[in-house]
Design an enzyme around this catalytic site. Structure first.
Site, short mmCIF file in Angstrom:
data_model
loop_
_atom_site.label_atom_id
_atom_site.label_comp_id
_atom_site.label_asym_id
_atom_site.label_seq_id
_atom_site.Cartn_x
_atom_site.Cartn_y
_atom_site.Cartn_z
N PRO A 264 0.84 -1.21 0.00
CG PRO A 264 0.02 -1.01 2.17
CD PRO A 264 0.78 -1.93 1.27
CG ASP A 438 4.94 -1.39 2.39
OD1 ASP A 438 3.78 -1.28 2.80
OD2 ASP A 438 5.44 -2.51 2.08
CG HIS A 439 0.46 3.63 5.29
ND1 HIS A 439 0.82 3.73 6.62
CD2 HIS A 439 -0.34 4.70 5.06
CE1 HIS A 439 0.27 4.78 7.17
NE2 HIS A 439 -0.45 5.41 6.25
NE ARG A 440 2.96 -4.28 2.89
CZ ARG A 440 3.46 -5.22 2.11
NH1 ARG A 440 2.88 -6.41 2.04
NH2 ARG A 440 4.56 -4.99 1.39
#
Length: 468
Positions: A264, A438-440
């Site tokens: 994401p 990467d929003h994770r």
């Protein structure tokens, strides 16, 4: 002995490669470690050395052909006498000697019975586009009975066939001259190449020959398109161009799709006054330590990102499903546009380099990439990337992460813009930074801190000294 060289896996899990250029032809003498061919993998163009010494018997793949790993691409006639002597000494049979026994019979020992034995015949073989002549070996027919002792055995020729027939083309080859793209076009249009007369070099069949042969089969003439004022009408085969997706382009497409739909992405933007950075670049160019290397603003952008990665290690990590792997080293990737597509070579252990060494490493890396000499090792193991879209006159973008990485920084063009300094509007050197992450792995807070700190260091390069 006839020995075959199979396409090796020169990268990590390579399954195929394209033959770019042969450096040898059938009949050429080769030595061990001599460069014989250039191949393009999904990551780079690689020169392959020859593992044998001898004479090239045949090239088993054409330029432009995509070959699977493990498939033979060249055969070399090595010293048959050495092979025979080794077998005579009782050397164990190997795959190569078994192949030699099948392809080239060992001469009988020199005795009264063996004197005058006819040597194997060699016949020229057409091996595809370019008309290279090579040699294959056939076993001579044996006499039905041995000659009396002390006399040479009679050579009994095989009777000719009742009706002469053309020799079939070797397995896997065709007896017409046409490049692989032309063959594919003919297949798509249902044209039999064997019935065409080529108009290209050495009588080779061209795309125009194929289209001309296909035209009567369509049953109707090509529709005429009314010309648009100011543009010339384009008709026939030139109306469209089809570019095969392979090599670097194919690998890049697969990686970008996988990244875009797996991680994401979040992208943040920041405009920065880099007037002080541009001044610092000019001063660095005057220092003796940078006399033999190109100094550009990208050098200080790279140094700023390395410093930010040390301050916020999570930005230099990998999502591994049930864990996040934080890397204390930085293999800094630099996206490079080449004739074969976008590649991202990386500087190994960039965090440990001095500024002059980092400048040299960046210069060498980009030069190898643009000249097509990047090796697979240059293109693997990256941890964080910079893409310099400013060289194309672009202010910003939303870069896609390299698979396995958590962040990528886009550096836009440096432009003169009005800027407020101490309450006054003055012209300044301004750029736009864009950080995708990467929003994770990285929350908006950490991502914002990284982008803010990179911008602060480019606004005032002395902060790099303070934060390093």
């Amino acid at each position: 002995m006839l020995r075959e060289f199979k396409l090796p896996d020169v990268g990590e899990g390579l399954t195929e490669a394209e033959i770019i250029k042969w450096h040898v032809s059938a009949g050429d003498k080769v030595v061990i470690n001599q460069t014989i061919v250039e191949i393009e993998t999904a990551k780079a163009v690689v020169e392959l050395p020859c593992p044998f010494e001898g004479v090239v018997s045949s090239l088993m793949a054409d330029e432009g052909e995509t070959v699977d790993v493990g498939k033979p691409i060249i055969s070399v006639d090595t010293d048959e006498d050495d092979a025979s002597a080794a077998r005579g000494r009782g050397a164990p049979a190997t795959r190569e000697t078994a192949l030699a026994d099948d392809m080239v019979p060992s001469p009988p020992p020199e005795s009264a019975e063996g004197a005058g034995t006819k040597k194997p015949e060699r016949t020229p073989v057409l091996v595809g586009y370019g008309v290279k002549l090579s040699a294959t070996t056939r076993r001579p027919r044996k006499s039905p009975a041995a000659a009396p002792s002390g006399t040479a055995p009679a050579v009994v020729p095989s009777p000719p066939p009742a009706t002469p027939a053309p020799a079939p083309a070797p397995s896997g080859r065709v007896s017409v001259l046409a490049k692989p793209p032309v063959r594919k076009l003919a297949k798509d249009l249902g044209v039999d190449l064997t019935g065409l007369t080529g108009t290209g070099p050495n009588g080779s069949i061209t795309r125009e020959d194929v289209h001309a042969a296909a035209a009567p089969a369509t049953g109707a003439p090509e529709p005429v398109v009314a010309p648009t004022p100011g543009y010339a009408a384009i008709a026939g085969a030139e109306r469209e161009e089809r570019i095969p997706v392979k090599g670097v382009r194919k690998a890049t497409a697969a990686a970008m799709v996988a990244s875009a739909f797996t991680a994401p992405h979040v992208t943040e933007f920041l405009q920065v006054d880099v007037t002080a950075t541009m001044d610092a670049v000019r001063r660095l160019r005057e220092l003796p330590d940078f006399a033999e290397v190109k100094v550009s603003p990208l050098l200080l952008v790279a140094k700023a990102l390395l410093t930010a990665a040390r301050r916020y290690p999570l930005i230099n990590s990998t999502w591994a499903g049930d864990e996040i792997v934080v890397k204390r080293y930085v293999n800094l990737g630099i996206a490079a546009a080449t004739q074969r597509g976008l590649i991202v070579p990386n500087v190994k252990e960039a965090q440990a380099l001095s500024l002059p060494d980092l400048a040299k490493a960046l210069a060498e890396l980009t030069e190898r990439a643009r000249s097509g000499r990047s090796q697979p090792a240059d293109l693997t193991g990256g941890t964080i990337t910079i893409t310099n879209v400013g060289v194309f006159g672009i202010d910003a973008g939303t870069p896609i992460l390299n698979p396995g990485e958590t962040a990528i920084l886009a550096f836009g063009q440096v432009r003169d813009l009005p800027w407020v300094v101490d309450g006054q509007v003055v012209p300044r050197k301004v750029t736009t930074l864009a950080l995708s992450f990467d929003h994770r792995v990285v929350d908006g807070e950490i991502g914002s801190y990284v982008l803010r700190d990179v911008g602060a260091m480019l606004q005032d390069p002395l902060r790099m000294l303070a934060w390093s």
